[in-house]
Write an enzyme that holds these catalytic residues in place. Structure first.
Site, mmCIF file in Angstrom:
data_model
loop_
_atom_site.group_PDB
_atom_site.id
_atom_site.type_symbol
_atom_site.label_atom_id
_atom_site.label_comp_id
_atom_site.label_asym_id
_atom_site.label_seq_id
_atom_site.Cartn_x
_atom_site.Cartn_y
_atom_site.Cartn_z
ATOM 1 N N CYS A 25 0.826 -1.210 0.000
ATOM 2 C CA CYS A 25 0.000 0.000 0.000
ATOM 3 C C CYS A 25 0.865 1.267 0.000
ATOM 4 O O CYS A 25 1.542 1.535 -0.976
ATOM 5 C CB CYS A 25 -0.993 -0.028 1.154
ATOM 6 N N HIS A 64 -4.002 -4.957 -0.224
ATOM 7 C CA HIS A 64 -3.682 -5.529 1.087
ATOM 8 C C HIS A 64 -3.824 -7.053 1.055
ATOM 9 O O HIS A 64 -4.929 -7.575 1.215
ATOM 10 C CB HIS A 64 -4.615 -4.949 2.151
ATOM 11 N N GLU A 118 -3.087 -9.187 3.258
ATOM 12 C CA GLU A 118 -3.534 -9.720 4.555
ATOM 13 C C GLU A 118 -5.045 -9.626 4.707
ATOM 14 O O GLU A 118 -5.637 -10.292 5.562
ATOM 15 C CB GLU A 118 -2.837 -8.966 5.692
#
Length: 366
Positions: free
Chosen positions: A247, A336, A338
């Site tokens: 990011c 992202h 995750e």
């Protein structure tokens, strides 16, 4: 409680206030996730922003600490169609954050899509908000600076080094904390990678003193052009050991390699963004939260595009053209992997990070 949302163009939106009785300024954005309001509110990347949820019902499954992405709420305010359950109200009160419900979030979202992200003010009060007050509130919004003029990362970065040790350590990384989500740390530690989290303005010498096997530059709020110290550190690290980014970290790496970034009209915020791997042709549904992007017209010299967004063709990943020497490895993604909240399609990237660290550790030992 009364609630009012004031936009920089003079639009006044009234609703029911909840959370803390207070007044905040911020950039008004929208998020399209259907779940995950706790993770969204506690994501440090939302510092400086008032978040509108497009899904109409929020608060219906409570609040648990294990869902936190940081030590508390980082968003400035919360805008929802319907709020249910006392826990969300109490959650916002605990961190002195205002919320407004009973408003037309579809109208707000369409306005942001049409006009772009908007400077705004959210005020909650036990007393009715008068017309005279409205005039003063509009003045405050107009005088509020654009988010690109505010240095937000120092407010969310760690102030000291923090170590997260993996039980069965296979490799070790230094994470440059620009406002990291806890899920990123967890994904690395679960895979046997110990994480040394350092402040955003840490220098090359300090980072290398921890003898990491790779560096990860984290997500965070604001404009990457404000991150000169971190960019310089990353420039100095490249070619010394593998460097990766997520990011804001991706944008910092872009600049460090000689590329450019720009501000998107209304950003990507939600858990349903399709991303294509250019080399394999595979498509992943990803979680995203960013208002800036890499300029595909100024790709860094010696680098190539890795991933693209299928909604608007913006850059979602770059890498330095591969070298046989692992210390020259550089790659980063805009989205992202995750999630938190969102789909886990791209979590394999943490496997790749850990494998990269293991290989470089072995290379150093030889």
């Amino acid at each position: 409680m009364y609630g009012i949302l004031v936009l920089e163009d003079g639009t006044i939106i009234r609703g029911d206030g909840f959370g803390a009785e207070t007044e905040v300024l911020g950039e008004l954005v929208f998020n399209t996730s259907m779940t995950g309001y706790v993770e969204i509110l506690t994501d440090p990347s939302y510092k400086g922003q008032i978040v509108t949820m497009t899904y109409p019902l929020e608060g219906n499954y409570g609040v648990e600490k294990e869902w936190f992405e940081s030590d508390g709420i980082k968003a400035e305010g919360f805008v929802v169609k319907d709020m249910t359950g006392l826990k969300l109200d109490e959650f916002l009160k605990e961190y002195n954050i205002p919320g407004i419900s009973g408003v037309d979030t579809r109208y707000i979202t369409r306005k942001i899509r049409s006009k772009g992200v908007i400077r705004s003010l959210l005020k909650t009060s036990t007393n009715p908000i008068t017309k005279d007050e409205e005039t003063e509130l509009i003045k405050k919004v107009v005088e509020y600076p654009d988010i690109s003029e505010i240095d937000l990362v120092p407010e969310v970065s760690t102030k000291e080094t923090v170590v997260y040790s993996a039980d069965d350590e296979k490799t070790k990384c230094v994470l440059i904390d620009c406002g990291v989500k806890q899920s990123i740390v967890n994904c690395l530690v679960e895979r046997g990678c110990s994480v040394i989290k350092v402040p955003y303005n840490s220098k090359k010498e300090e980072i290398l003193s921890y003898t990491p096997d790779f560096v990860l530059v984290s997500n965070g709020p604001g404009d990457p052009e404000n991150m000169a110290e971190t960019v310089d550190t990353v420039k100095n690290l490249i070619g010394t050991l593998p460097v990766t980014g997520i990011c804001l970290g991706h944008q910092i790496i872009t600049i460090a390699l000689g590329g450019k970034t720009y501000k998107l009209k209304f950003g990507h915020r939600g858990g349903n963004q399709p991303v294509k791997d250019i080399e394999s042709g595979k498509v992943y549904i990803t979680s995203q939260n960013h208002g800036f992007a890499t300029d595909d017209c100024v790709v860094p010299t010696g680098s190539e595009l890795m991933h693209m967004n299928l909604n608007d063709d913006t850059v979602e990943g770059i890498r330095k053209i591969e070298s046989e020497d692992l210390k020259n490895t550089v790659w980063s993604v805009q989205y992202h992997p995750e999630a938190g909240p969102g789909p886990h399609d791209a979590r394999f990237l943490f496997d790749e990070m850990v494998e990269l660290g293991i290989k470089f550790k072995a290379e150093k030992a030889n």
